[in-house]
Every structure is written in structure tokens, then in C-alpha cells.
Enzyme design. Sequence first.
Site, PDB file in Angstrom:
ATOM      1  N   ARG A 109       8.214  -9.648  -1.897  1.00 36.58           N
ATOM      2  CA  ARG A 109       8.218 -11.118  -1.917  1.00 36.58           C
ATOM      3  C   ARG A 109       7.727 -11.614  -3.268  1.00 36.58           C
ATOM      4  O   ARG A 109       8.262 -12.548  -3.834  1.00 36.58           O
ATOM      5  CB  ARG A 109       7.298 -11.648  -0.807  1.00 36.58           C
ATOM      6  CG  ARG A 109       7.913 -11.550   0.567  1.00 36.58           C
ATOM      7  CD  ARG A 109       6.936 -11.962   1.626  1.00 36.58           C
ATOM      8  NE  ARG A 109       5.741 -11.134   1.633  1.00 36.58           N
ATOM      9  CZ  ARG A 109       4.925 -11.001   2.666  1.00 36.58           C
ATOM     10  NH1 ARG A 109       5.160 -11.672   3.768  1.00 36.58           N
ATOM     11  NH2 ARG A 109       3.874 -10.232   2.604  1.00 36.58           N
ATOM     12  N   THR A 168       0.839  -1.208   0.000  1.00 39.23           N
ATOM     13  CA  THR A 168       0.000   0.000   0.000  1.00 39.23           C
ATOM     14  C   THR A 168       0.870   1.252   0.000  1.00 39.23           C
ATOM     15  O   THR A 168       0.758   2.116  -0.875  1.00 39.23           O
ATOM     16  CB  THR A 168      -0.934   0.001   1.231  1.00 39.23           C
ATOM     17  OG1 THR A 168      -1.704  -1.204   1.207  1.00 39.23           O
ATOM     18  CG2 THR A 168      -1.852   1.203   1.238  1.00 39.23           C
ATOM     19  N   LYS A 187       5.639   2.522  12.678  1.00 38.05           N
ATOM     20  CA  LYS A 187       5.519   3.014  14.061  1.00 38.05           C
ATOM     21  C   LYS A 187       5.770   1.925  15.080  1.00 38.05           C
ATOM     22  O   LYS A 187       6.297   2.184  16.162  1.00 38.05           O
ATOM     23  CB  LYS A 187       4.160   3.662  14.299  1.00 38.05           C
ATOM     24  CG  LYS A 187       2.959   2.810  13.927  1.00 38.05           C
ATOM     25  CD  LYS A 187       2.521   3.066  12.519  1.00 38.05           C
ATOM     26  CE  LYS A 187       1.522   2.049  12.047  1.00 38.05           C
ATOM     27  NZ  LYS A 187       0.821   2.455  10.852  1.00 38.05           N
ATOM     28  N   ASP A 227      -1.868  -0.060  17.690  1.00 38.35           N
ATOM     29  CA  ASP A 227      -1.310   0.846  16.678  1.00 38.35           C
ATOM     30  C   ASP A 227      -1.345   2.294  17.181  1.00 38.35           C
ATOM     31  O   ASP A 227      -0.365   3.034  17.042  1.00 38.35           O
ATOM     32  CB  ASP A 227      -2.105   0.695  15.373  1.00 38.35           C
ATOM     33  CG  ASP A 227      -1.662   1.687  14.319  1.00 38.35           C
ATOM     34  OD1 ASP A 227      -0.561   1.512  13.776  1.00 38.35           O
ATOM     35  OD2 ASP A 227      -2.411   2.651  14.050  1.00 38.35           O
ATOM     36  N   ALA A 273      12.525  -4.034  -3.004  1.00 37.43           N
ATOM     37  CA  ALA A 273      12.476  -5.436  -2.571  1.00 37.43           C
ATOM     38  C   ALA A 273      11.044  -5.799  -2.201  1.00 37.43           C
ATOM     39  O   ALA A 273      10.348  -5.020  -1.541  1.00 37.43           O
ATOM     40  CB  ALA A 273      13.387  -5.654  -1.372  1.00 37.43           C
ATOM     41  N   GLY A 327      -3.782   5.007   4.181  1.00 40.69           N
ATOM     42  CA  GLY A 327      -4.025   4.895   2.744  1.00 40.69           C
ATOM     43  C   GLY A 327      -2.765   5.178   1.949  1.00 40.69           C
ATOM     44  O   GLY A 327      -1.816   5.785   2.463  1.00 40.69           O
ATOM     45  N   ILE A 341      -0.680  13.534   7.821  1.00 42.39           N
ATOM     46  CA  ILE A 341      -0.623  14.787   8.599  1.00 42.39           C
ATOM     47  C   ILE A 341       0.821  15.040   9.044  1.00 42.39           C
ATOM     48  O   ILE A 341       1.431  14.158   9.648  1.00 42.39           O
ATOM     49  CB  ILE A 341      -1.509  14.700   9.870  1.00 42.39           C
ATOM     50  CG1 ILE A 341      -2.943  14.324   9.521  1.00 42.39           C
ATOM     51  CG2 ILE A 341      -1.461  15.994  10.647  1.00 42.39           C
ATOM     52  CD1 ILE A 341      -3.833  14.086  10.741  1.00 42.39           C
ATOM     53  N   LYS A 397       1.840   4.978  17.979  1.00 41.37           N
ATOM     54  CA  LYS A 397       1.953   6.370  17.495  1.00 41.37           C
ATOM     55  C   LYS A 397       2.026   7.348  18.665  1.00 41.37           C
ATOM     56  O   LYS A 397       2.771   8.332  18.622  1.00 41.37           O
ATOM     57  CB  LYS A 397       0.749   6.693  16.604  1.00 41.37           C
ATOM     58  CG  LYS A 397       0.737   5.889  15.310  1.00 41.37           C
ATOM     59  CD  LYS A 397      -0.621   5.947  14.642  1.00 41.37           C
ATOM     60  CE  LYS A 397      -0.671   5.160  13.358  1.00 41.37           C
ATOM     61  NZ  LYS A 397      -2.028   4.951  12.852  1.00 41.37           N
TER      62      LYS A 397
HETATM   63  P1  NAP Z   1       1.659  -3.926   2.853  1.00 40.00           P
HETATM   64  O1  NAP Z   1       0.657  -3.373   1.918  1.00 40.00           O
HETATM   65  O2  NAP Z   1       1.407  -5.247   3.472  1.00 40.00           O
HETATM   66  O3  NAP Z   1       3.066  -3.987   2.098  1.00 40.00           O
HETATM   67  C1  NAP Z   1       4.187  -4.633   2.627  1.00 40.00           C
HETATM   68  C2  NAP Z   1       5.216  -4.783   1.537  1.00 40.00           C
HETATM   69  O4  NAP Z   1       6.379  -5.381   2.096  1.00 40.00           O
HETATM   70  C3  NAP Z   1       4.765  -5.674   0.361  1.00 40.00           C
HETATM   71  O5  NAP Z   1       5.212  -5.144  -0.847  1.00 40.00           O
HETATM   72  C4  NAP Z   1       5.478  -7.002   0.656  1.00 40.00           C
HETATM   73  O6  NAP Z   1       5.788  -7.726  -0.508  1.00 40.00           O
HETATM   74  C5  NAP Z   1       6.764  -6.491   1.282  1.00 40.00           C
HETATM   75  N1  NAP Z   1       7.383  -7.520   2.099  1.00 40.00           N
HETATM   76  C6  NAP Z   1       6.884  -8.132   3.187  1.00 40.00           C
HETATM   77  N2  NAP Z   1       7.758  -9.037   3.661  1.00 40.00           N
HETATM   78  C7  NAP Z   1       8.832  -8.994   2.843  1.00 40.00           C
HETATM   79  C8  NAP Z   1      10.062  -9.686   2.789  1.00 40.00           C
HETATM   80  N3  NAP Z   1      10.367 -10.636   3.678  1.00 40.00           N
HETATM   81  N4  NAP Z   1      10.936  -9.399   1.798  1.00 40.00           N
HETATM   82  C9  NAP Z   1      10.633  -8.444   0.889  1.00 40.00           C
HETATM   83  N5  NAP Z   1       9.486  -7.750   0.883  1.00 40.00           N
HETATM   84  C10 NAP Z   1       8.604  -8.016   1.854  1.00 40.00           C
HETATM   85  O7  NAP Z   1       1.930  -2.908   4.059  1.00 40.00           O
HETATM   86  P2  NAP Z   1       1.635  -1.341   4.083  1.00 40.00           P
HETATM   87  O8  NAP Z   1       0.222  -1.115   4.451  1.00 40.00           O
HETATM   88  O9  NAP Z   1       2.202  -0.683   2.894  1.00 40.00           O
HETATM   89  O10 NAP Z   1       2.474  -0.923   5.373  1.00 40.00           O
HETATM   90  C11 NAP Z   1       3.862  -0.781   5.348  1.00 40.00           C
HETATM   91  C12 NAP Z   1       4.310  -0.047   6.608  1.00 40.00           C
HETATM   92  O11 NAP Z   1       3.720   1.242   6.625  1.00 40.00           O
HETATM   93  C13 NAP Z   1       3.904  -0.716   7.913  1.00 40.00           C
HETATM   94  O12 NAP Z   1       4.914  -0.493   8.864  1.00 40.00           O
HETATM   95  C14 NAP Z   1       2.635   0.044   8.297  1.00 40.00           C
HETATM   96  O13 NAP Z   1       2.403   0.041   9.678  1.00 40.00           O
HETATM   97  C15 NAP Z   1       3.002   1.426   7.833  1.00 40.00           C
HETATM   98  N6  NAP Z   1       1.879   2.335   7.553  1.00 40.00           N
HETATM   99  C16 NAP Z   1       0.856   1.890   6.765  1.00 40.00           C
HETATM  100  C17 NAP Z   1      -0.165   2.767   6.455  1.00 40.00           C
HETATM  101  C18 NAP Z   1      -1.324   2.369   5.595  1.00 40.00           C
HETATM  102  O14 NAP Z   1      -2.246   3.170   5.421  1.00 40.00           O
HETATM  103  N7  NAP Z   1      -1.329   1.179   5.047  1.00 40.00           N
HETATM  104  C19 NAP Z   1      -0.129   4.079   6.944  1.00 40.00           C
HETATM  105  C20 NAP Z   1       0.955   4.494   7.744  1.00 40.00           C
HETATM  106  C21 NAP Z   1       1.948   3.593   8.039  1.00 40.00           C
HETATM  107  P3  NAP Z   1       4.677  -8.598  -1.279  1.00 40.00           P
HETATM  108  O15 NAP Z   1       3.615  -7.610  -1.705  1.00 40.00           O
HETATM  109  O16 NAP Z   1       5.413  -9.159  -2.413  1.00 40.00           O
HETATM  110  O17 NAP Z   1       4.168  -9.574  -0.289  1.00 40.00           O
HETATM  111  N1  HSE Z   2      -3.636   0.932  10.401  1.00 36.78           N
HETATM  112  C1  HSE Z   2      -3.325   2.310  10.535  1.00 36.78           C
HETATM  113  C2  HSE Z   2      -4.608   3.100  10.700  1.00 36.78           C
HETATM  114  C3  HSE Z   2      -2.584   2.772   9.314  1.00 36.78           C
HETATM  115  O1  HSE Z   2      -5.683   2.548  10.489  1.00 36.78           O
HETATM  116  O2  HSE Z   2      -4.535   4.267  11.093  1.00 36.78           O
HETATM  117  C4  HSE Z   2      -2.012   4.138   9.471  1.00 36.78           C
HETATM  118  O3  HSE Z   2      -1.009   4.153  10.413  1.00 36.78           O
END
Ligand code: NAP
Ligand code: HSE
Length: 438
Positions: free
Chosen positions: A45, A13, A105, A201, A43, A302, A136, A205
Site C-alpha cells: 500500500r 514483516t 493460515k 491463530d 505489491a 518473525g 519449523i 494452524k
Molecule cells: P504485515 O507486516 O502487516 O505486512 C502486510 C503487507 O501486506 C504490507 O507490506 C502491506 O503493505 C501489504 N498490504 C496490505 N494490504 C494491502 C493491499 N490492499 N494492497 C497491497 N498490499 C497490501 O504482515 P506480516 O506479519 O508480514 O504477515 C503476513 C502474513 O504472514 C499473514 O497472513 C500472517 O498471518 C502470516 N504470518 C506472519 C508471521 C509473522 O511472524 N509476522 C509468521 C507466520 C505467518 P503496507 O506495508 O504498504 O501497508
Molecule cells: N502471530 C503469530 C504468532 C505469527 O504469534 O505465532 C506466526 O504465525
Amino acid sequence: MNPINVGLLGLGTVGGGTLTVLRRNAKEITRRAGRDIVVKMAAVRDLEKARKIAGSELEIVTDPFAVVNNPDIDIVVELIGGYTLAKDLVLKAIANGKHVVTANKALLAVHGNEIFQAAQAKGVMVAFEAAVAGGIPIIKALREGLTANRIEWIAGIINGTTNFILTEMRDKGLAFDTVLAEAQRLGYAEADPTFDVEGIDAAHKLTIMAAIGFGIPMQFDKAYTEGISKLTKEDITYAEQLGYRIKLLGITKRTDKGIELRVHPTLIPAKRLIANVEGVMNAVLVKGDAVGATMYYGRGAGAEPTASAVVADLVDVTRMLTSDPEHRVPHLAFQPDALSDAPILPIEEVRTSYYLRLKAFDKPGVLADVTRILADLGISIDAMIQKEPSEGEEQADVILLTHETVEKFINQAIAKIEALSSISGKVIRIRLEELNSN
Ligand code: NAP
Ligand code: HSE
């Protein structure tokens, strides 16, 4: 000038959003940063899935260490999530002299002290705007914009998933599981959604904001965490009838005895701006002694909102690359040798107001018994309503709002009230904050 080469760990994401924003706004970003910022390597998977996102011009690997060990990479962006692999990768990147940007976080709240120490020793930056409240710029505000202030308290809706769930349940009458599934589909939820629902979570934060707001080390293990899974529709409705709205708040306050660090469902007056923050939107209120109360609002989760913060960090790091490490903004906003050892208060020592709901038999003297228990403990009542018993039931819901007291006294009161023969079942307790700006 040579471009800055970025290595992305993860193209999910946030990683996908970051690549999109960097590509779409490349010219504007270069005008701001003074040089091109180019994603050189990523990088993942699943290579096939990644190629669909990134196209053919990006080098994509399945070994994330190939990114952190690549001498051509200047900044590593960790967007994999979790504690173990992410920690190893970030520490390795730092050891290799690379700057790091992360949205993780959980990693920072739990291992931040070690990571910042390593970065300090190596003279590299670790930037984490995206780790708190998505798009933000609250980290920037706390670390830099409010630097003149003695921060008094911070209170925020800092989990988009739970705010989305509470809003949809209230507005559309949808079931909890339906709304959670939608939040997962939209990419808001954590890999383990209990982190969202149980307040973990938000506590991650909050731990980060408390550290940079008060100049204390990260102390996630001392945060009090309570989620929304036990919240009932009745309490949401009664709160509304009393002029309050229930939100999952992260609250950290400086007091004479120490620092409060707590996440829990909270009644807040419906007239406050923050009570009207709906859906996936986040908002953080910060009270500084000079500026007063300030509020920051926007999308907390998002792909592109979070990418907005990641890219802002990339530009910041790029601008500061040639600066002397001693003159950069400290990781935790305060100089590392000037951190405070103010204790984190246990929840029993927290001072707040309460919403209490009890089921009482509708007979003379019951309320007198309850109010006597509260009075004996020095707890004063602010408001009280008694509902008609439902048809066929002998007990009525009684709702009490108290003035501020210390949690240990309310615990004692609840135990005594529950022991009354005229009271049935458990007393429901929800904390209440007026969030006055003066
Ligand atoms: P996500 O959609 O699950 O993406 C994770 C990515 O990491 C995928 O591309 C996955 O690859 C890759 N990955 C996982 N294990 C791996 C490994 N062993 N080797 C190489 N690549 C690997 O997660 P996300 O929502 O983007 O979140 C990422 C971070 O941002 C987290 O720390 C989350 O807390 C933080 N965050 C997320 C949001 C949000 O709105 N989603 C907001 C703020 C912060 P594959 O796709 O190939 O499996
Ligand atoms: N899972 C978190 C949320 C993503 O819903 O706020 C953003 O950190």
C-alpha cells in the site's frame, strides 16, 4: 535455465524477510533449486516505505492484481494476510495458472478446501509451510517425513505471541499489555492481536495440521478455541507447585468416535521437553504409530524465521514445476478423493484430565461433598491441595487434579459444585494433558 519469477504480495514483516533471505542467500538457493529465483515485482500500500525496504531495482505497485495478472510471474507469494483480498488474489493467481506460496493460515483454515480444489483443477501448487509454526518445517514433516505413519495425535505450542506473553509474565512479572505491545513491536503478533490472545491463530494452524495429519478437510468452524486472556497468576503458580506448567496448546487427536480439535490453556508436566519451550519459540509433538512421538522445535514467528519457510516452499515449487501434477505431493498429504469424513468431536465429548480450583469455606464436610459429586459422575481424583485462607478471608483455595474423564461429566460436576452453599464463586477449570509418548 531461465530464472523463476516471483511476485510478492506484501513487503511487511514476512514479505520483507523473504526478500532479504532470497537476496542474501541467492547463490545457495540457486545451487539447491537448479535455477535462479528472482523477485520480479511486489505489491504494497505504501510505496515510499516499500522502496526503503526493497531499493530501486524492484518493480513495486499498489495494485496487487497487477502482480497476479502479470504473465511473467511464475509464482505468487501471498503475504498480505486476512481473508477477503487474499482469497481473491490467490484464486485469481490460480485461475491464471500460477503457483502460489502463502503464509496465511487464516485464509487456508477457512477457505483452504475451495482453494485446494481450484488448484487441483488447474494443476498448480499451493504451498504453505510458513502458515504453521513459522520457521519449523512441520508441514514437510507431516506431509512427507511421517507419511508411513497413522498419526495418532498432534499437540503443539503454535502461537509465538502467547508463548512469549506467558513466558515474560511468569519470568519477569511483566503485565499482559506490556508484553503484548513488545510482541507487536517485534512483528510476532497478527494484525488483530485478539487472534493470538484468544487462540484463534493457533486454531487456524491446528486446523491445517489436523487436515494433513488425518486426511480430513479443513474444518476451522468446528475447532474449540479458548485463549489465555482469562488465565490468572494464581493458577500459573498453583500449577507450578503441582509440577505442571501452563501452555496454550493446540491438540488434535484421533479417537474411535472422531477427531478432537481444540486450543486451550493446558497444564503439562513441567518435566516434558515441550513444557520448557519459552518465548516466541514453538514446538509441535506428533505421535505416529510407527515412529512414536517426535518433536519439532524452532522460531514460530518473525521476519526471517518465517521467510525461511516461504523460501523453502519457493525452492520446492521450483523443483516440482515440470513434474506431472498427478505425481506431486497432494496438497493435504492424502489423495483428494481419499479424504476421510471422520467427524470433529464437540468439546463436550473430548476426553482429558482437569485442574479444578474452587473457593471453599473452611468447615467440616465441604471436601466430602465435592469428592462425592465427582465420584458419582465416575471422575477419579489424582491429587488435591488445600491452601490456607488468606488473612481476613473465610474461604480457602482447593485445587484438584482429576484423572481422565469426558468433558460433559466435568461440566456436570462443576455445575453441582458451584451450587453447594459451602463453595463461593465459579470453579476454575483448566484442561490437563500428560502428553505421554507411549
Ligand atoms: P504485515 O507486516 O502487516 O505486512 C502486510 C503487507 O501486506 C504490507 O507490506 C502491506 O503493505 C501489504 N498490504 C496490505 N494490504 C494491502 C493491499 N490492499 N494492497 C497491497 N498490499 C497490501 O504482515 P506480516 O506479519 O508480514 O504477515 C503476513 C502474513 O504472514 C499473514 O497472513 C500472517 O498471518 C502470516 N504470518 C506472519 C508471521 C509473522 O511472524 N509476522 C509468521 C507466520 C505467518 P503496507 O506495508 O504498504 O501497508
Ligand atoms: N502471530 C503469530 C504468532 C505469527 O504469534 O505465532 C506466526 O504465525
